[in-house]
Each structure stands twice: as structure tokens, then as C-alpha cells.
Design a protein around this motif. Structure first.
Motif, PDB file in Angstrom:
ATOM      1  N   UNK A 248       0.806  -1.217   0.000  1.00  0.00           N
ATOM      2  CA  UNK A 248       0.000   0.000   0.000  1.00  0.00           C
ATOM      3  C   UNK A 248       0.841   1.270   0.000  1.00  0.00           C
ATOM      4  N   UNK A 249       0.284   2.313  -0.592  1.00  0.00           N
ATOM      5  CA  UNK A 249       0.929   3.624  -0.534  1.00  0.00           C
ATOM      6  C   UNK A 249       0.790   4.218   0.862  1.00  0.00           C
ATOM      7  N   UNK A 250      -0.293   3.875   1.554  1.00  0.00           N
ATOM      8  CA  UNK A 250      -0.517   4.393   2.904  1.00  0.00           C
ATOM      9  C   UNK A 250      -1.508   3.488   3.629  1.00  0.00           C
ATOM     10  N   UNK A 251      -1.405   3.477   4.950  1.00  0.00           N
ATOM     11  CA  UNK A 251      -2.313   2.689   5.774  1.00  0.00           C
ATOM     12  C   UNK A 251      -2.671   3.487   7.036  1.00  0.00           C
ATOM     13  N   UNK A 252      -3.645   2.972   7.775  1.00  0.00           N
ATOM     14  CA  UNK A 252      -3.998   3.550   9.063  1.00  0.00           C
ATOM     15  C   UNK A 252      -4.907   2.602   9.818  1.00  0.00           C
ATOM     16  N   UNK A 253      -5.039   2.843  11.106  1.00  0.00           N
ATOM     17  CA  UNK A 253      -5.891   2.030  11.981  1.00  0.00           C
ATOM     18  C   UNK A 253      -6.718   2.963  12.847  1.00  0.00           C
ATOM     19  N   UNK A 254      -7.966   2.584  13.110  1.00  0.00           N
ATOM     20  CA  UNK A 254      -8.841   3.380  13.951  1.00  0.00           C
ATOM     21  C   UNK A 254      -9.669   2.449  14.832  1.00  0.00           C
ATOM     22  N   UNK A 255      -9.810   2.816  16.104  1.00  0.00           N
ATOM     23  CA  UNK A 255     -10.662   2.070  17.026  1.00  0.00           C
ATOM     24  C   UNK A 255     -11.745   3.011  17.528  1.00  0.00           C
ATOM     25  N   UNK A 256     -13.004   2.631  17.307  1.00  0.00           N
ATOM     26  CA  UNK A 256     -14.149   3.421  17.754  1.00  0.00           C
ATOM     27  C   UNK A 256     -14.634   2.854  19.078  1.00  0.00           C
ATOM     28  N   UNK A 257     -14.778   3.748  20.058  1.00  0.00           N
ATOM     29  CA  UNK A 257     -15.153   3.326  21.412  1.00  0.00           C
ATOM     30  C   UNK A 257     -16.018   4.428  22.021  1.00  0.00           C
ATOM     31  N   UNK A 258     -17.345   4.282  21.882  1.00  0.00           N
ATOM     32  CA  UNK A 258     -18.235   5.316  22.388  1.00  0.00           C
ATOM     33  C   UNK A 258     -18.037   6.619  21.643  1.00  0.00           C
ATOM     34  N   UNK A 259     -17.780   7.699  22.363  1.00  0.00           N
ATOM     35  CA  UNK A 259     -17.595   8.995  21.699  1.00  0.00           C
ATOM     36  C   UNK A 259     -16.205   9.172  21.121  1.00  0.00           C
ATOM     37  N   UNK A 260     -15.309   8.224  21.376  1.00  0.00           N
ATOM     38  CA  UNK A 260     -13.911   8.373  20.979  1.00  0.00           C
ATOM     39  C   UNK A 260     -13.555   7.529  19.759  1.00  0.00           C
ATOM     40  N   UNK A 261     -12.701   8.099  18.920  1.00  0.00           N
ATOM     41  CA  UNK A 261     -12.082   7.367  17.808  1.00  0.00           C
ATOM     42  C   UNK A 261     -10.577   7.536  17.953  1.00  0.00           C
ATOM     43  N   UNK A 262      -9.859   6.430  18.090  1.00  0.00           N
ATOM     44  CA  UNK A 262      -8.418   6.470  18.273  1.00  0.00           C
ATOM     45  C   UNK A 262      -7.687   6.091  17.007  1.00  0.00           C
ATOM     46  N   UNK A 263      -6.751   6.937  16.563  1.00  0.00           N
ATOM     47  CA  UNK A 263      -6.017   6.704  15.318  1.00  0.00           C
ATOM     48  C   UNK A 263      -4.597   6.235  15.620  1.00  0.00           C
ATOM     49  N   UNK A 264      -4.126   5.281  14.829  1.00  0.00           N
ATOM     50  CA  UNK A 264      -2.778   4.750  15.015  1.00  0.00           C
ATOM     51  C   UNK A 264      -2.290   4.162  13.697  1.00  0.00           C
ATOM     52  N   UNK A 265      -0.994   3.840  13.665  1.00  0.00           N
ATOM     53  CA  UNK A 265      -0.381   3.160  12.518  1.00  0.00           C
ATOM     54  C   UNK A 265      -0.662   3.883  11.200  1.00  0.00           C
ATOM     55  N   UNK A 266      -0.673   5.219  11.223  1.00  0.00           N
ATOM     56  CA  UNK A 266      -0.826   5.986   9.985  1.00  0.00           C
ATOM     57  C   UNK A 266       0.560   6.079   9.355  1.00  0.00           C
TER      58      UNK A 266
END
Length: 336
Positions: A248-266
Motif C-alpha cells: 500500500x501507498x498508505x495505511x492507518x488504523x482506527x478504534x471506535x469506542x463510544x464517543x472516541x475514535x483512536x487513530x494509530x499506525x498511519x
């Protein structure tokens, strides 16, 4: 600084103020060139044997001889940030740990001992929220035994710089010879502006990290345990922008938990950086998180990653607190 009615600076703090946020002014060493005074603001971590230890928001501990003090006072907590969602440290700590779960955990009072065969410090460290239910030296001995049984070094993850963080515990760990190995920051921001950003490339979303996604991920040769950690969380999404040769040219990860969205591995192919691919990945993930009811965003960034920090600042993120990983002393046979 405190100034009396006569115009003189005053010291209005004592050892009884340990644990409070203070502002102090001290005389510099006469041999040093430059300013005569140094001002320090932070949590008074200890006041022993004529020496004050003050932990700044960044986690840096400043050692100040009592004899050099010329002024000092207790000050209120830092004012709430004007942009981004309101959040307490404890709320964010729980959200972050749910987004990166260990494969094994155990409670020690209010502390959570976490292990995942050594894959990342976050999943292989103690999260000390609350009282361990034991005197500190006994608790640290129990922590070392638990990790030794699993063939792992003992780490404690602490935080500084927000209401309810662990400046005092940091100071106690340092007294006992624990070494800080990593310092990073947790940043927060509003989610909707991320989703409104224009996507400059096609982004594919998936519930699993496939072989192509893993080919771009910075950690290679992942074990089964690592894949479990990577896929853990209440609602996990993986983003991919296709690239040449199956990578891939780019990737990312997101975890949705209630009101929060956490971004990682971008992560972006180094040859394709500054083309808006990271923004496209985050916009696509943010849109999906909004669909699931989230409204706020968080991410973690290392203090020396200037490129990422500039990008996230442009996206509306700002630092909430710093966090640190302390490693046990090499000679860890005793409580100290």
C-alpha cells in the motif's frame, strides 16, 4: 511569583504542599552566564533533605536546592483547553488501553498488569490507575515477579501534565532506579473536521489487517500474539490506499469506542509523503467513526516526530498529556 505588600518576593510553599502544582523562582548558579533567576512550574513531587523535585508537564523532573529559592506559591491547575473535546486523564487512559489490549492481564488493586509476549510497551506494562492496595515497594516487587514469570522486563506506564496524572509516582520510580525509556504525548481533537477533509486518493476500509496492510506496517514478522493485539478493540477499522507491487501507498488504523475514535499506525510510503495520503486515510476512518456515533478523536505521537506533530496540529489536534514508560532497574532484587 508571590510579592508581599512591601514589594519583596516570598516563599509560600512548604513540604506539606507535595502533590500540588506550584510555581517557584530560584537563583541560578553564579558561575552560569545569562539570567539571574529561573522560574519553574509543575507538580511538587518531593521536598526531602533540602532538595525540591518538581515535575513539569512534559514529565521532566527539575531538581532545585531549597537554599536557592527566592519565591514560590501554589498555583491552580492549568486552564482547560479551548479547542477540542473535554476529557479527563482517567477517561482517556481507559479508552487507550481498550484500543490496544494485551493477551493477558491481572489486577493489583487499582493497577492493571498487562502482557502480550513483549509486543509493544503499551501492551506489556503496568497501567497504575489508583492504589495498588500495597505499599509501593511491595507493589513494585509483585510487579517484577509477575513479569519475570513471563520472561519479560517490568515496565510501568505513567502520565504527566494533566489533572490526575502521576507526577508523584514518576518521582518515586526514579528514586528507586527505574529508568524512563520512552516519552510520547496523547493528543485530542474534534472528529468531524477530520471527516470533512478532502480525500486525495481511494481509501479501502476493512475490519481486518490483510497481508497488504501488514506489508506497509512498520513492525515486520508479527507473531500471532501481535496480530491479536493489533486487532483488539471495541470496533476496529483498517484503512489502505493501494500502491505498487502489492504494498500500500498508505495505511492507518482506527478504534471506535463510544464517543472516541483512536487513530494509530498511519504510515505512508516515504517516496509519496506530503501528497495528502495520511490526511486521506484519516478522513476515511473519521467518516466511518462518525457513522458509528463518535465525536472526538485521539492519537499518540512521539515527542521527536516533528513531521507528524505538524500534521496533526494542522488537523486541529493538541496535546492533552505526556506519557512515559519506566523500566525496572537492572539489579531488581530488592524493593529499591
Amino acid at each position: 511569583m508571590e510579592i508581599s505588600a512591601t514589594g519583596r518576593l516570598e516563599i509560600r510553599i512548604t513540604a506539606a504542599d507535595v502533590g500540588k502544582r506550584v510555581s517557584v523562582r530560584c537563583l541560578n548558579d553564579p558561575a552560569r552566564a545569562g539570567e539571574k533567576f529561573t522560574d519553574t512550574v509543575g507538580v511538587l513531587a518531593s521536598w526531602d533533605d533540602g532538595v525540591l523535585l518538581i515535575t513539569r508537564k512534559s514529565g521532566e523532573t527539575v531538581r532545585i536546592p531549597e537554599s536557592s529559592l527566592v519565591a514560590g506559591k501554589v498555583v491552580p491547575s492549568a486552564p482547560a483547553r479551548r479547542r477540542g473535546p473535554a476529557a479527563s486523564y482517567e477517561e482517556l487512559a481507559h479508552v487507550c488501553t481498550r484500543a490496544w489490549r494485551p493477551v493477558e492481564s491481572e489486577r493489583l488493586g487499582g493497577w492493571e498488569l498487562r502482557a502480550a509476549s513483549g509486543f509493544t510497551r503499551r501492551a506489556n506494562s503496568v497501567l497504575p490507575l489508583g492504589d495498588p492496595g500495597l505499599p509501593l515497594d511491595e507493589a513494585l516487587s509483585a510487579v517484577r515477579r509477575w513479569y519475570r514469570e513471563r520472561g519479560l522486563p517490568a515496565y510501568v506506564q505513567t502520565a504527566t501534565g494533566a489533572e490526575g496524572t502521576q507526577e508523584l509516582l514518576c518521582a518515586e520510580l526514579e528514586k528507586r532506579g527505574w529508568t524512563r525509556e520512552v516519552t510520547a504525548e496523547l493528543w485530542i481533537g474534534a472528529l468531524a473536521p477530520l471527516a470533512d477533509r478532502e480525500e486525495s486518493a481511494e481509501v479501502v476500509l476493512s475490519r481486518q489487517a490483510d497481508e497488504a496492510w501488514l506489508a506497509r506496517y512498520q513492525r515486520k514478522g508479527l507473531s500471532e500474539v501481535a496480530l491479536k493485539v493489533l486487532g483488539s478493540g471495541p470496533s476496529v477499522w483498517f484503512a489502505t490506499i493501494p500502491g505498487d507491487g502489492g504494498v500500500p501507498a498508505a495505511i492507518g488504523r482506527c478504534v471506535v469506542d463510544g464517543r472516541w475514535a483512536g487513530f494509530a499506525a498511519v504510515e505512508v510510503d516515504p517516496a509519496l509523503r506530503r501528497q495528502g495520503l495520511a490526511s486521506a486515510v484519516m478522513a476515511a476512518l473519521a467518516g466511518r467513526a462518525l457513522d458509528e456515533g463518535a465525536s472526538a478523536a485521539w492519537l499518540q505521537v512521539e515527542t521527536d516526530n516533528m513531521g507528524a506533530r505538524e500534521l496533526y496540529a494542522r488537523m486541529g489536534f493538541s496535546a492533552h498529556h505526556a506519557y512515559h514508560h519506566y523500566r525496572e532497574p537492572e539489579n531488581s532484587g530488592s524493593g529499591r
